[in-house]
Structures are given as C-alpha cells and as structure tokens.
Design a protein around this motif. Structure first.
Motif, PDB file in Angstrom:
ATOM      1  N   ILE A   1       0.849  -1.195   0.000  1.00 19.32           N
ATOM      2  CA  ILE A   1       0.000   0.000   0.000  1.00 19.32           C
ATOM      3  C   ILE A   1       0.885   1.245   0.000  1.00 19.32           C
ATOM      4  O   ILE A   1       0.608   2.219  -0.701  1.00 19.32           O
ATOM      5  N   GLY A   2       1.973   1.203   0.770  1.00 18.14           N
ATOM      6  CA  GLY A   2       2.902   2.327   0.817  1.00 18.14           C
ATOM      7  C   GLY A   2       3.564   2.586  -0.516  1.00 18.14           C
ATOM      8  O   GLY A   2       3.731   3.740  -0.928  1.00 18.14           O
ATOM      9  N   ILE A   3       3.951   1.517  -1.204  1.00 22.53           N
ATOM     10  CA  ILE A   3       4.566   1.680  -2.527  1.00 22.53           C
ATOM     11  C   ILE A   3       3.582   2.338  -3.488  1.00 22.53           C
ATOM     12  O   ILE A   3       3.930   3.273  -4.214  1.00 22.53           O
ATOM     13  N   TRP A   4       2.354   1.852  -3.480  1.00 29.86           N
ATOM     14  CA  TRP A   4       1.323   2.429  -4.351  1.00 29.86           C
ATOM     15  C   TRP A   4       1.147   3.919  -4.024  1.00 29.86           C
ATOM     16  O   TRP A   4       1.097   4.760  -4.928  1.00 29.86           O
ATOM     17  N   TYR A   5       1.084   4.240  -2.740  1.00 30.64           N
ATOM     18  CA  TYR A   5       0.853   5.623  -2.314  1.00 30.64           C
ATOM     19  C   TYR A   5       2.005   6.537  -2.714  1.00 30.64           C
ATOM     20  O   TYR A   5       1.797   7.613  -3.293  1.00 30.64           O
ATOM     21  N   VAL A   6       3.253   6.144  -2.414  1.00 32.67           N
ATOM     22  CA  VAL A   6       4.372   7.051  -2.682  1.00 32.67           C
ATOM     23  C   VAL A   6       4.663   7.182  -4.177  1.00 32.67           C
ATOM     24  O   VAL A   6       5.143   8.229  -4.610  1.00 32.67           O
ATOM     25  N   ARG A   7       4.357   6.147  -4.965  1.00 34.55           N
ATOM     26  CA  ARG A   7       4.534   6.275  -6.414  1.00 34.55           C
ATOM     27  C   ARG A   7       3.543   7.281  -6.982  1.00 34.55           C
ATOM     28  O   ARG A   7       3.897   8.106  -7.831  1.00 34.55           O
ATOM     29  N   ARG A   8       2.296   7.215  -6.503  1.00 31.09           N
ATOM     30  CA  ARG A   8       1.296   8.198  -6.963  1.00 31.09           C
ATOM     31  C   ARG A   8       1.656   9.597  -6.484  1.00 31.09           C
ATOM     32  O   ARG A   8       1.496  10.577  -7.217  1.00 31.09           O
ATOM     33  N   ARG A   9       2.135   9.715  -5.257  1.00 26.24           N
ATOM     34  CA  ARG A   9       2.538  11.012  -4.705  1.00 26.24           C
ATOM     35  C   ARG A   9       3.688  11.591  -5.515  1.00 26.24           C
ATOM     36  O   ARG A   9       3.686  12.771  -5.869  1.00 26.24           O
ATOM     37  N   ASP A  10       4.685  10.766  -5.812  1.00 25.04           N
ATOM     38  CA  ASP A  10       5.833  11.208  -6.586  1.00 25.04           C
ATOM     39  C   ASP A  10       5.410  11.673  -7.978  1.00 25.04           C
ATOM     40  O   ASP A  10       5.881  12.706  -8.472  1.00 25.04           O
ATOM     41  N   ALA A  11       4.510  10.912  -8.604  1.00 17.50           N
ATOM     42  CA  ALA A  11       4.018  11.296  -9.929  1.00 17.50           C
ATOM     43  C   ALA A  11       3.251  12.621  -9.862  1.00 17.50           C
ATOM     44  O   ALA A  11       3.394  13.474 -10.750  1.00 17.50           O
ATOM     45  N   ALA A  12       2.453  12.806  -8.824  1.00 16.39           N
ATOM     46  CA  ALA A  12       1.693  14.055  -8.677  1.00 16.39           C
ATOM     47  C   ALA A  12       2.632  15.236  -8.451  1.00 16.39           C
ATOM     48  O   ALA A  12       2.406  16.336  -8.997  1.00 16.39           O
ATOM     49  N   ILE A  13       3.683  15.045  -7.686  1.00 15.07           N
ATOM     50  CA  ILE A  13       4.653  16.132  -7.457  1.00 15.07           C
ATOM     51  C   ILE A  13       5.332  16.500  -8.761  1.00 15.07           C
ATOM     52  O   ILE A  13       5.511  17.685  -9.077  1.00 15.07           O
TER      53      ILE A  13
END
Length: 84
Positions: A64-76
């Motif tokens: 879940i953390g990997i999914w979250y931080v990948r989406r966060r990184d893409a949004a940034i």
C-alpha cells in the motif's frame, strides 16, 4: 495551564528517494517473513507466532505504501511540470 507556543519554526520536511526507501522496507519485511516461515512450529510452541504475522503485515502494508508514494511522486512531478 498555559498554551504551548513554539519558539522557532518547524524545519522543512526531508525529501529523498522515498519510493526506493518504501520498496526496500517492503522487501525486507517479506524477506523476514520468508526466513521465519520454516520455523512456524517453533514460534507457535513458544508463543511468538505474532512475529511471523507482524512481518507479513509489514510487507502487505508496504505494498500500500509503494502504491501511495509512487502516486505522490508522480503528482509532485506533474505539479512541477505544470508550474514551469
């Protein structure tokens, strides 16, 4: 009781290789689960079975953390590209 007032501003959050850190932690949790799995009987006999399930939960939550931080990184990155 007096209200607490900070004496200085909070520092900026540290940014680093967040995706790599979370991925590494997830791999570590799953590796610990797999290493402990052959000793299931010993853990069960000694009341330490929660160690095994803690590692499995850490690995599952890591996904879940990997999914979250990948989406966060893409949004940034999208936000930085739009702002230029």
């Amino acid at each position: 009781m007096a209200k607490w007032i900070p004496k200085h501003e909070a520092p900026e959050p540290l940014e680093g290789p967040v995706v790599a850190t979370i991925t590494g932690g997830t791999i570590l949790w799953f590796a610990l689960f797999l290493v402990q799995l052959p000793f299931y009987g010993w853990f069960d006999d000694h009341g330490h079975l929660w160690w095994l399930w803690t590692c499995l939960a850490g690995g599952a939550l890591g996904f879940i953390g990997i999914w979250y931080v990948r989406r966060r990184d893409a949004a940034i990155k999208r936000g930085a590209a739009e702002g230029e």
